[in-house]
Design a protein around this motif. Structure first.
Motif, PDB file in Angstrom:
ATOM      1  N   VAL A   1       0.606   4.030   9.821  1.00 33.09           N
ATOM      2  CA  VAL A   1       1.075   5.020   8.742  1.00 33.09           C
ATOM      3  C   VAL A   1       0.699   6.411   9.305  1.00 33.09           C
ATOM      4  O   VAL A   1       1.162   7.326   9.195  1.00 33.09           O
ATOM      5  N   VAL A   2      -0.725   6.653   9.678  1.00 29.97           N
ATOM      6  CA  VAL A   2      -1.030   8.037  10.069  1.00 29.97           C
ATOM      7  C   VAL A   2      -0.207   8.516  11.329  1.00 29.97           C
ATOM      8  O   VAL A   2       0.000   9.578  11.139  1.00 29.97           O
ATOM      9  N   LEU A   3      -0.189   7.703  12.315  1.00 30.14           N
ATOM     10  CA  LEU A   3       0.722   8.003  13.360  1.00 30.14           C
ATOM     11  C   LEU A   3       2.163   8.304  12.816  1.00 30.14           C
ATOM     12  O   LEU A   3       2.762   9.445  13.600  1.00 30.14           O
TER      13      LEU A   3
ATOM     14  N   GLY B   1       0.756  -1.185  -0.048  1.00 23.27           N
ATOM     15  CA  GLY B   1      -0.123  -0.107   0.023  1.00 23.27           C
ATOM     16  C   GLY B   1       1.000   1.435  -0.100  1.00 23.27           C
ATOM     17  O   GLY B   1       1.994   1.064  -0.274  1.00 23.27           O
ATOM     18  N   TRP B   2       0.219   2.416   0.279  1.00 21.10           N
ATOM     19  CA  TRP B   2       0.710   3.590   0.190  1.00 21.10           C
ATOM     20  C   TRP B   2       0.065   4.741   0.966  1.00 21.10           C
ATOM     21  O   TRP B   2      -1.078   4.274   1.217  1.00 21.10           O
ATOM     22  N   MET B   3       0.594   5.743   1.311  1.00 25.05           N
ATOM     23  CA  MET B   3       0.097   7.074   1.860  1.00 25.05           C
ATOM     24  C   MET B   3       0.562   8.221   1.262  1.00 25.05           C
ATOM     25  O   MET B   3       1.918   8.167   1.100  1.00 25.05           O
ATOM     26  N   ARG B   4      -0.158   9.282   0.690  1.00 24.26           N
ATOM     27  CA  ARG B   4       0.279  10.304   0.270  1.00 24.26           C
ATOM     28  C   ARG B   4      -0.209  11.558   0.812  1.00 24.26           C
ATOM     29  O   ARG B   4      -1.398  11.437   1.202  1.00 24.26           O
ATOM     30  N   TYR B   5       0.595  12.615   0.734  1.00 21.97           N
ATOM     31  CA  TYR B   5       0.034  13.968   1.032  1.00 21.97           C
ATOM     32  C   TYR B   5       0.362  15.048   0.513  1.00 21.97           C
ATOM     33  O   TYR B   5       1.293  15.099  -0.557  1.00 21.97           O
ATOM     34  N   GLY B   6      -0.356  16.316   0.615  1.00 18.79           N
ATOM     35  CA  GLY B   6       0.051  17.325   0.060  1.00 18.79           C
ATOM     36  C   GLY B   6       0.006  18.331   1.118  1.00 18.79           C
ATOM     37  O   GLY B   6      -0.155  18.236   2.380  1.00 18.79           O
TER      38      GLY B   6
ATOM     39  N   ILE C   1      -4.844   7.020   1.723  1.00 18.64           N
ATOM     40  CA  ILE C   1      -4.108   5.742   2.533  1.00 18.64           C
ATOM     41  C   ILE C   1      -4.712   4.691   1.536  1.00 18.64           C
ATOM     42  O   ILE C   1      -5.917   4.567   1.525  1.00 18.64           O
ATOM     43  N   TRP C   2      -4.234   3.640   1.104  1.00 19.20           N
ATOM     44  CA  TRP C   2      -4.455   2.634   0.493  1.00 19.20           C
ATOM     45  C   TRP C   2      -3.644   1.242   1.099  1.00 19.20           C
ATOM     46  O   TRP C   2      -2.503   1.530   1.007  1.00 19.20           O
ATOM     47  N   ILE C   3      -4.358   0.288   1.510  1.00 18.08           N
ATOM     48  CA  ILE C   3      -3.748  -1.098   1.908  1.00 18.08           C
ATOM     49  C   ILE C   3      -4.378  -2.109   1.365  1.00 18.08           C
ATOM     50  O   ILE C   3      -5.683  -2.120   1.399  1.00 18.08           O
TER      51      ILE C   3
END
Length: 136
Positions: free
Chosen positions: A79-81, A47-52, A64-66
């Motif tokens: 991943v959020v923490l 999975g992944w997590m991306r932000y801006g 977030i995708w798992i």
């Protein structure tokens, strides 16, 4: 589960799996360290997590995708923490995210301390709930 900053070698995986981002933005986000990869014990991507940045100054978690078989075991929370800690180390005091009102993710974020901060209503779309969290 292991969380690492995405590199150029992750481009193909992200391009093939993340259908919520314009392809031309993937490499710039990788270069800016705005995508984290989630990997299992054998180093394969799960999975992944991306932000801006909202208003160019508030970290905003975009996605977030798992993978299905790895859900429900704490990876999303981890991943959020991890991201919140990274943002805190960069000097930010507030983070944001959003989710559709018809998605279960709103409950996930609230359990992690996110609070409703408003909403956005786009034509022919469910209500988008904006959530914030103070991380100081």
């Amino acid at each position: 589960m292991k969380i690492v900053v995405a590199t150029d070698s992750d481009y193909g995986y992200i391009r093939d799996h993340d259908h919520h981002i314009v392809e031309s933005l993937i490499l710039p986000k990788i270069k800016e360290n705005q995508i984290y990869m989630l990997r299992n014990q054998d180093e394969s991507n799960i999975g992944w997590m991306r932000y801006g940045y909202f208003w160019d100054n508030i970290p905003f978690m975009n996605m977030i995708w798992i993978d299905e078989q790895y859900r429900g075991i704490g990876g999303g929370k981890q991943v959020v923490l991890f991201w919140e800690d990274e943002m805190k180390q960069k000097g930010f005091k507030l983070v944001m995210t959003s989710t559709l009102a018809n998605e279960e993710a709103q409950h996930f974020y609230r359990k992690l301390g996110y609070r409703d901060a408003g909403c956005l209503l786009l034509e022919n779309e469910p209500l988008e709930i904006m959530l914030t969290k103070i991380i100081i």
